[in-house]
Design a protein around this motif. Structure first.
Motif, PDB file in Angstrom:
ATOM      1  N   LEU A  54       0.837  -1.207   0.000  1.00  0.00           N
ATOM      2  CA  LEU A  54       0.000   0.000   0.000  1.00  0.00           C
ATOM      3  C   LEU A  54       0.873   1.258   0.000  1.00  0.00           C
ATOM      4  N   ALA A  55       1.930   1.222   0.808  1.00  0.00           N
ATOM      5  CA  ALA A  55       2.826   2.389   0.858  1.00  0.00           C
ATOM      6  C   ALA A  55       3.479   2.600  -0.508  1.00  0.00           C
ATOM      7  N   GLU A  56       3.900   1.505  -1.139  1.00  0.00           N
ATOM      8  CA  GLU A  56       4.556   1.639  -2.448  1.00  0.00           C
ATOM      9  C   GLU A  56       3.593   2.213  -3.486  1.00  0.00           C
ATOM     10  N   GLY A 109      13.781   3.223   2.691  1.00  0.00           N
ATOM     11  CA  GLY A 109      13.588   4.158   3.805  1.00  0.00           C
ATOM     12  C   GLY A 109      12.285   4.933   3.660  1.00  0.00           C
ATOM     13  N   SER A 110      11.934   5.294   2.399  1.00  0.00           N
ATOM     14  CA  SER A 110      10.674   6.027   2.169  1.00  0.00           C
ATOM     15  C   SER A 110       9.486   5.154   2.530  1.00  0.00           C
ATOM     16  N   VAL A 111       9.565   3.875   2.137  1.00  0.00           N
ATOM     17  CA  VAL A 111       8.440   2.970   2.411  1.00  0.00           C
ATOM     18  C   VAL A 111       8.250   2.837   3.914  1.00  0.00           C
ATOM     19  N   VAL A 112       9.350   2.569   4.617  1.00  0.00           N
ATOM     20  CA  VAL A 112       9.247   2.370   6.068  1.00  0.00           C
ATOM     21  C   VAL A 112       8.755   3.649   6.749  1.00  0.00           C
ATOM     22  N   THR A 152       2.081   6.792   9.003  1.00  0.00           N
ATOM     23  CA  THR A 152       0.668   6.819   8.583  1.00  0.00           C
ATOM     24  C   THR A 152      -0.108   5.878   9.509  1.00  0.00           C
ATOM     25  N   PRO A 153      -0.957   6.405  10.387  1.00  0.00           N
ATOM     26  CA  PRO A 153      -1.564   5.563  11.436  1.00  0.00           C
ATOM     27  C   PRO A 153      -2.190   4.253  10.931  1.00  0.00           C
ATOM     28  N   ALA A 169      -0.800   0.529  11.864  1.00  0.00           N
ATOM     29  CA  ALA A 169      -1.606  -0.488  12.552  1.00  0.00           C
ATOM     30  C   ALA A 169      -1.579  -1.799  11.764  1.00  0.00           C
ATOM     31  N   LEU A 170      -1.651  -1.675  10.435  1.00  0.00           N
ATOM     32  CA  LEU A 170      -1.615  -2.869   9.584  1.00  0.00           C
ATOM     33  C   LEU A 170      -0.265  -3.576   9.733  1.00  0.00           C
ATOM     34  N   TRP A 171       0.805  -2.788   9.763  1.00  0.00           N
ATOM     35  CA  TRP A 171       2.148  -3.371   9.933  1.00  0.00           C
ATOM     36  C   TRP A 171       2.231  -4.170  11.234  1.00  0.00           C
ATOM     37  N   GLU A 172       1.738  -3.564  12.313  1.00  0.00           N
ATOM     38  CA  GLU A 172       1.828  -4.254  13.611  1.00  0.00           C
ATOM     39  C   GLU A 172       1.060  -5.569  13.571  1.00  0.00           C
TER      40      GLU A 172
END
Ligand code: LMR
Length: 399
Positions: free
Chosen positions: A53-55, A293-296, A302-303, A307-310
């Protein structure tokens, strides 16, 4: 006469070198438990949804690729600080932590090692016995004489804490001590929070120089739990180093996304330290790459993505624990009489199996099961389809 006639063939890397051998192995049942990589139940390295999603979002706003600042993306460095130290921590808000974006956790260790060699050229350096093979190599390359502190208790399968304390107590002032903040690599045994308190006290009293390696945050008991020791070091008031990595926690191995943070006494000191760290970066690789680094940074800042990452990180952590239990059960089913419950006591990606080098070589050559010669196996690569083959193979070499 060639310039290179005297160049010797170096041995294969003890961890990454196994990938080369694994790739050429024709055994259809082969399993790669060598390198510390998480594979899902289908045996694939996951591309996390939060990353995808970030990409997508980043690609929808294409940007030119100028050089990054030497210390990396500002939003990334501040996200690292918030994650590792807590955004509201006094050390962060007062601006006394110098953070540079590095090429993975390894890059963080190397930048820190180069800086320390300049700062404390005569200091000794201790890593745990055993430790991640590359710790010795990185610090040796940076010019240190690398010694060890007691850690693993092979007889009782656990930690020889008295030996660890004795080594620290005997270490001369300023000795650099490389400590695994969580998910000890290779053994999978972490010291308890109470033992950390004792370690911190002795490190402080003896004026040793702590360097925490935090490569597996979120793979042990949880993000906060795995980072707890960092808070303890902050509380101690000591100056210390922390290298961090998102290779595992974001499943972004090939992007080389890590950081080095140095906790200083105040902002003015931090500015001076940062200026020196920048020299280390500049003279090694100039400045870090942009994409990982941009993705991370985007996910962490981004809240919803955070949350999805966690959630996704939690799934990886839970699946590894399940694989540990399945391996223990599989070993019992395969007739292993020895108590193998230590596999579920260990934490993180690795299990230190206690198998000897010749057994590890047999596992590889006869059964296509790859672990390091030290007996370390990345249980994070087990799945419901391969765990039986692995358990049966281990049982055979233990018989
Ligand atoms: C490991 O220990 O297998 C990982 O940290 C990968 C590496 O770079 O060695």
């Amino acid at each position: 006469m060639s310039l290179f006639t005297a160049v010797e063939m170096a041995p294969r890397d003890p961890i990454l070198g196994l990938n080369e051998q694994f790739a050429t192995d024709k055994n259809p049942l082969k399993v790669n438990l060598g390198v510390g990589v998480y594979f899902d139940d289908n045996g694939k390295i996951p591309l996390l949804e939060c990353v995808q999603l970030a990409e997508k979002e980043l690609i929808s706003k294409p940007t030119a690729r100028g050089y990054l600042p030497i210390d990396g993306i500002a939003a990334y460095d501040s996200a690292v600080k918030a994650l590792v130290f807590g955004g509201a921590s006094e050390a962060v808000t007062s601006g006394r932590i110098a953070t540079v974006q590095t090429l993975g956790g390894t890059g963080g260790l190397k930048v820190g090692a180069d800086f320390l060699k300049k700062l404390l050229p005569n200091a000794g350096l201790l890593i745990s016995d055993p430790s991640w093979e590359n710790h010795r190599a990185i610090f040796t390359q940076a010019g240190f004489n690398v010694g060890t502190y007691g850690y693993y208790d092979a007889v009782n399968k656990g930690i020889d804490f008295p030996a660890m304390m004795k080594s620290l107590n005997d270490a001369p002032r300023q000795t650099i001590v490389v400590l695994h903040a969580c998910c000890h690599n290779p053994t999978g045994y972490d010291i308890s929070q109470e033992q950390w308190d004792q370690v911190i006290e002795i490190v402080k009293n003896k004026e040793l120089t702590p360097f925490l390696d935090l490569a597996y945050q979120g793979f042990g008991s949880g993000l906060a739990e795995d980072g707890q020791v960092v808070g303890k070091f902050i509380k101690s008031g000591m100056n210390f180093f922390v290298s961090t990595s998102f290779s595992k926690s974001f499943s972004l191995y090939g992007e080389r996304v890590g950081a080095l943070s140095v906790v200083c006494t105040d902002k003015a000191e931090c500015d001076r330290v940062l200026s020196q760290l920048k020299i280390m970066v500049r003279t090694n690789y100039s400045n870090p790459p942009i994409h990982g680094g941009s993705v991370v940074a985007h996910v962490l800042n981004t809240p919803e993505l955070r949350a999805l990452w966690e959630e996704e990180l939690g799934e990886m952590r839970v699946r590894i624990k399940l694989m540990r239990s399945m391996l223990v059960a599989g070993l019992k089913d395969a007739g292993v009489k020895a108590n193998m419950d230590f596999i579920t006591d260990q934490i993180g990606m690795f299990s230190y199996s206690g198998l000897a080098k010749d057994q590890m070589v047999r596992l590889r050559n006869e059964f296509g099961v790859y672990g390091t010669d030290s007996g370390r196996m990345a249980v994070s690569a087990l799945n419901t389809k391969n765990v039986k083959h692995v358990a049966d193979s281990i049982a055979k070499v233990m018989a």
